[in-house]
Write an enzyme that holds these catalytic residues in place. Sequence first.
Site, PDB file in Angstrom:
ATOM      1  N   ARG A  34       0.815  -1.220   0.000  1.00  0.00           N
ATOM      2  CA  ARG A  34       0.000   0.000   0.000  1.00  0.00           C
ATOM      3  C   ARG A  34       0.848   1.270   0.000  1.00  0.00           C
ATOM      4  NH1 ARG A  34      -4.652  -2.367   3.995  1.00  0.00           N
ATOM      5  NH2 ARG A  34      -5.944  -3.185   2.320  1.00  0.00           N
ATOM      6  N   LYS A 217     -17.546 -16.861   3.421  1.00  0.00           N
ATOM      7  CA  LYS A 217     -19.003 -16.891   3.587  1.00  0.00           C
ATOM      8  C   LYS A 217     -19.754 -16.348   2.390  1.00  0.00           C
ATOM      9  CE  LYS A 217     -18.869 -16.171   8.544  1.00  0.00           C
ATOM     10  NZ  LYS A 217     -18.999 -15.146   9.567  1.00  0.00           N
ATOM     11  N   GLY A 373      -8.250  -8.229  -0.415  1.00  0.00           N
ATOM     12  CA  GLY A 373      -7.030  -8.558   0.318  1.00  0.00           C
ATOM     13  C   GLY A 373      -6.558  -9.982   0.158  1.00  0.00           C
ATOM     14  N   GLY A 396     -13.575  -4.128  -0.351  1.00  0.00           N
ATOM     15  CA  GLY A 396     -14.952  -3.641  -0.360  1.00  0.00           C
ATOM     16  C   GLY A 396     -15.191  -2.591  -1.431  1.00  0.00           C
TER      17      GLY A 396
HETATM   18  P1  AMP Z   1     -13.342 -13.505   2.978  1.00  0.00           P
HETATM   19  O1  AMP Z   1     -12.795 -12.603   4.045  1.00  0.00           O
HETATM   20  O2  AMP Z   1     -14.784 -13.806   3.122  1.00  0.00           O
HETATM   21  O3  AMP Z   1     -12.941 -13.086   1.576  1.00  0.00           O
HETATM   22  O4  AMP Z   1     -12.665 -14.895   3.242  1.00  0.00           O
HETATM   23  C1  AMP Z   1     -11.295 -15.116   3.197  1.00  0.00           C
HETATM   24  C2  AMP Z   1     -11.008 -16.247   4.126  1.00  0.00           C
HETATM   25  O5  AMP Z   1     -11.753 -17.379   3.749  1.00  0.00           O
HETATM   26  C3  AMP Z   1      -9.571 -16.679   4.154  1.00  0.00           C
HETATM   27  O6  AMP Z   1      -9.016 -16.316   5.389  1.00  0.00           O
HETATM   28  C4  AMP Z   1      -9.647 -18.192   3.997  1.00  0.00           C
HETATM   29  O7  AMP Z   1      -8.835 -18.876   4.925  1.00  0.00           O
HETATM   30  C5  AMP Z   1     -11.095 -18.479   4.279  1.00  0.00           C
HETATM   31  N1  AMP Z   1     -11.553 -19.739   3.669  1.00  0.00           N
HETATM   32  C6  AMP Z   1     -11.479 -20.107   2.392  1.00  0.00           C
HETATM   33  N2  AMP Z   1     -11.938 -21.365   2.232  1.00  0.00           N
HETATM   34  C7  AMP Z   1     -12.279 -21.817   3.445  1.00  0.00           C
HETATM   35  C8  AMP Z   1     -12.805 -23.058   3.944  1.00  0.00           C
HETATM   36  N3  AMP Z   1     -13.040 -24.058   3.121  1.00  0.00           N
HETATM   37  N4  AMP Z   1     -13.046 -23.149   5.260  1.00  0.00           N
HETATM   38  C9  AMP Z   1     -12.793 -22.125   6.090  1.00  0.00           C
HETATM   39  N5  AMP Z   1     -12.317 -20.929   5.689  1.00  0.00           N
HETATM   40  C10 AMP Z   1     -12.065 -20.777   4.376  1.00  0.00           C
END
Ligand code: AMP
Length: 416
Positions: A34, A217, A373, A396
């Site tokens: 950054r 999620k 990120g 975001g």
């Molecule tokens: P997000 O912040 O929603 O973009 O999610 C990113 C995070 O999702 C990362 O820290 C990954 O470790 C996590 N992630 C990806 N796949 C999985 C999974 N199968 N189970 C748990 N966490 C996950």
Amino acid sequence: MTLDNYNFAGKKAIVRVDFNVPLDENGKITDDTRIRGALPTLKKILEDGGSLIIMSHMGKPKGKVNPKFSLAQIKDDVAKALGRDVKFAEDCANAAEAAANLKPGEVLLLENLRFYPEEEGKPVGIEKDDPAYEAAKKDMKARQKEFAKKLASYADVYVNDAFGTAHRRHASTAVIADNFDADNKMLGYLMEKEVKAVDNILSDIKRPFTAIMGGSKVSTKIGIIENLMDKVDNLILCGGMTYTFAKAQGGKVGDSICENDKLGLALDIIKKAKEKGVNLVLGTDCIAADSFSNDAKTMVCSAMDIPDGWEGLDAGPETRKAFQDVIRTAKTILWNGPAGVFEFDNFTGGSRAIAEAIVEATNNGAFSLVGGGDSVACVNKFGLADEVSYVSTGGGALLEAIEGKVLPGVAAIKGE
Ligand code: AMP
């Protein structure tokens, strides 16, 4: 106004950057992307003979002074990156004298803007359902305006180069711009590049357009998923959300991350994709682990049939191949969110397969944008950041821009 058309000689420029860099437990920067991202803008101002007032937030100090989030920790790194001394103002709202004393070519870094609740402009210590909330909100908005005016008073010209916070109407990202006329406010180079990359994706879509959405999620990505459904030919959904979709379709997901209150939403997405003719690609197999750790015991199994005591932590081989086949033929690609827990070295395979297919498609003429990120951390980890078309600094902000929302940080300058 644009940066290239402005001569900063003898001017004081206040520049909003995103120096929200990750620090280790000793306060040392672990990734300076950054800071490097803002350098072209900062250097242009200094080389013109302007003086520079740099402002940023760091972390979430929630409107209170907290040394853990002090920008003093990165002052020397900024000085090194700029190749000149950097003065530091310990109180961003009381820096008038330090700013006034700046000579051409000198640099002043302001302390974390978010030490003041006025920066974000949200009332503190009062819940939304409190009857006094609306009055507190109004009061805070007035205080935010005053705070922005104070920051603006330090300078002749305002530059916003903080794409990461462009989707927020904060004092330093948007409200401040009202204190400058159109000839004395502009986007920085990084912002210009980011806005152009989004434009590239939205206005001149070469097909097939393939979006890959991963992460933990579905609930946090639903806005962008629904919006993309009107634009893309292929939509790959991966990462943790795989298991919400698997369960929604009657699968057994063991201990995998799963949003039980979003099963209906998952079915709805599947239905909508069918109606709109979007090729929705979901993981069919996974790497299941017997615990959430890098050293867990693993096995490949169907994403629809994971035994209790096991959790899906990465995309399986069949899934990787299916993802790659779709990505390889794409002409426009957007990637946000990893396909597995890529922070653990043993569960990077799915994300790596995606990154490699994106590079291949890019070499064959596709425009590929990687943003958010974690996907950026992935391409960095794999050493592939230079081999995709564009790596966005925004998470975001990028997603909101692609959803078609007007970013307050851009609108405040362009008057849209
Ligand atoms: P997000 O912040 O929603 O973009 O999610 C990113 C995070 O999702 C990362 O820290 C990954 O470790 C996590 N992630 C990806 N796949 C999985 C999974 N199968 N189970 C748990 N966490 C996950």
